[in-house]
Design an enzyme around this catalytic site. Sequence first.
Site, PDB file in Angstrom:
ATOM      1  N   GLU A 293      -1.739  -9.142   3.477  1.00 42.79           N
ATOM      2  CA  GLU A 293      -1.722  -9.765   4.741  1.00 42.79           C
ATOM      3  C   GLU A 293      -3.098  -9.977   5.377  1.00 42.79           C
ATOM      4  O   GLU A 293      -3.465 -10.741   6.243  1.00 42.79           O
ATOM      5  CB  GLU A 293      -0.943  -8.850   5.606  1.00 42.79           C
ATOM      6  CG  GLU A 293      -1.732  -7.656   6.070  1.00 42.79           C
ATOM      7  CD  GLU A 293      -1.564  -6.355   5.006  1.00 42.79           C
ATOM      8  OE1 GLU A 293      -1.006  -6.440   4.012  1.00 42.79           O
ATOM      9  OE2 GLU A 293      -1.548  -5.111   5.412  1.00 42.79           O
TER      10      GLU A 293
ATOM     11  N   CYS B  68       0.682  -1.267  -0.105  1.00 43.72           N
ATOM     12  CA  CYS B  68       0.008   0.038  -0.207  1.00 43.72           C
ATOM     13  C   CYS B  68       0.883   1.379  -0.033  1.00 43.72           C
ATOM     14  O   CYS B  68       1.503   1.644  -1.040  1.00 43.72           O
ATOM     15  CB  CYS B  68      -0.999   0.045   1.252  1.00 43.72           C
ATOM     16  SG  CYS B  68      -2.407   0.878   0.873  1.00 43.72           S
TER      17      CYS B  68
ATOM     18  N   HIS C 268      -3.638  -5.147   0.353  1.00 43.40           N
ATOM     19  CA  HIS C 268      -2.999  -5.697   1.668  1.00 43.40           C
ATOM     20  C   HIS C 268      -3.142  -7.053   1.448  1.00 43.40           C
ATOM     21  O   HIS C 268      -4.143  -7.618   2.100  1.00 43.40           O
ATOM     22  CB  HIS C 268      -3.879  -5.109   2.795  1.00 43.40           C
ATOM     23  CG  HIS C 268      -3.599  -3.536   2.944  1.00 43.40           C
ATOM     24  ND1 HIS C 268      -2.731  -3.134   3.878  1.00 43.40           N
ATOM     25  CD2 HIS C 268      -4.096  -2.327   2.524  1.00 43.40           C
ATOM     26  CE1 HIS C 268      -2.410  -1.870   3.823  1.00 43.40           C
ATOM     27  NE2 HIS C 268      -3.583  -1.416   3.078  1.00 43.40           N
TER      28      HIS C 268
HETATM   29  N1  GLN Z   1      -1.824   6.843   2.770  1.00 46.46           N
HETATM   30  C1  GLN Z   1      -1.783   6.013   1.684  1.00 46.46           C
HETATM   31  C2  GLN Z   1      -3.279   6.233   0.942  1.00 46.46           C
HETATM   32  O1  GLN Z   1      -4.289   6.527   1.602  1.00 46.46           O
HETATM   33  C3  GLN Z   1      -1.853   4.605   1.685  1.00 46.46           C
HETATM   34  C4  GLN Z   1      -2.612   3.796   2.865  1.00 46.46           C
HETATM   35  C5  GLN Z   1      -2.151   2.495   3.409  1.00 46.46           C
HETATM   36  O2  GLN Z   1      -0.955   2.291   3.343  1.00 46.46           O
HETATM   37  N2  GLN Z   1      -3.150   1.665   3.963  1.00 46.46           N
HETATM   38  O3  GLN Z   1      -3.381   5.853   0.012  1.00 46.46           O
END
Ligand code: GLN
Length: 529
Positions: free
Chosen positions: A501, A382, A499
């Site tokens: 995970e 992410c 994600h």
């Molecule tokens: N801050 C980033 C976004 O909002 C990544 C979010 C995250 O890593 N869950 O796109």
Amino acid sequence: MAKYIFVTGGVVSSLGKGIVASSIGVLLKARGLKVTMQKFDPYINVDPGLMSPLQHGEVFVTKDGAETDLDLGHYERFIDENLTRYSSVSSGRVYKAVIDNERKGKYAGKTVQVIPHITDEIKRLLKRAATNTKADVVIVEIGGTVGDMESLPFLEAIRQARRDFGHENTFYIHATLVPYLKAAGELKTKPTQHSVKELKSLGIQPDMLVLRSEEPIEQEHIDKISLFTDLPPESILQSYDMKVVYEILLNLQQQHIDDIILKHFELDNLKKANVKQWQQLVEQIKKSDKKLTIAIIGKYVSLHDAYISIIESLRHAGFKMSTLIDLIWVDSEKVTDLNISKHLEGADGIIIPGGFGHRGTEGKLLALEYGRKNLIPTLGICFGMQLAAIEFAQNVLGISDVCSEEFENCHNPIIQKNSNHKFKLGEYTTNLKEGSKIREIYNQSQIRERHRHRFEFNPEFSDLFEQNGMMITGYNRQIKAVDVLELENHPWYIHVQYHPEYISRPLKPHPLFLSFLEACKNNKNLKTD
Ligand code: GLN
């Protein structure tokens, strides 16, 4: 009518009542029932989405896109079922629904009160958890400890549940601590007696106790607790410390936890639970004779729970490879170009997890550069992927002003707001490019993974990236979003916008984490050769 199992805790928090609840889920599922789980949390936040990971640990995202309590992650991993937005219920959520109804005039001018309005809303959510998943059994963990003022409306609602849903459809389990006093050389049952008394004063007579202790508890203590609590000794189970957490479920099965519950539910003619895979897993973990060291670089490393699903995913993949995982926790705000190699020299692999905000990004960029240049397997998740794009553009393409729109005064956004979604949450499809490493890893052309982000890769940079070896190998065709970046001429440098995970399970390790650890193993072998 679904059956409900309510798990409360007494004496202290962190008793592992979630593990007891999840173990019951595993056993009942193995007996052929459709199981779902629900967590009641006394806090006033509507959901944990806006809570600091340092306060509350990770935010777990469900398939249907709810930001929920991290306990749901543990439940999903144990029972191997996808939970829904109805599985995570906080006081704030309940009160908000009631207050919204009141403002809409839905209570026809009545005085709105904790009983019946708040408790009715809690019971409505109890029913929704079952109808939404078509579950036969809903296992509900009540957060906090009996005696806390905060959880009273939840306890009152579950008390009423027996009256509403029927005696044969409700089962109350109380998990308490039986401490060992070293100086006296004795186990103490009094806190349990008091805790049950407290629960009874709220109108709940538990059907089962699960006693948490460091060592096995002898029959004389069980008999004493039985006398004081009105429970037959057979319904007083114990859960003492185990080497491997999954042994707890085997141990509870040996004490017939599922038989006792099913007898109460008048469902005692179901097949026996086959737990062979869990037994094998426990054996496999005990036999683990290898080790890999993985560095996690983040802003919230002082609370490991902030990255709990990543830690668990690494462990799951490690189980399969008879490998234990050692973690190096690197605080991204403390990393400089002078100390980065000191932080990472012992790492067989590097993970840059999700995150928010500009603070601490310099350290993550340095870690990404280190992994890229030193050919160390590196996985960005992410925010980790977004920063990998920035690092590559700055250091390889020489475009020094690229940034994310998440940061202030960003004039050349390589990471930009997504026009389709305010906040992309929950499961989406990613198409994987033929011939890519990621496609080989999943062995599928299309995958479904969970997302949680507001920003995304700016596709205007795609050609330039690919011409320079950073390939776009995962793509959401429908909403034109870049989901995977992977570097050519590197053993393993893969970054994903989603994600992975959230969907790894102990008995089904995630292919991306497996592949990552395999690469880390090769990297380690190269170093020691
Ligand atoms: N801050 C980033 C976004 O909002 C990544 C979010 C995250 O890593 N869950 O796109």
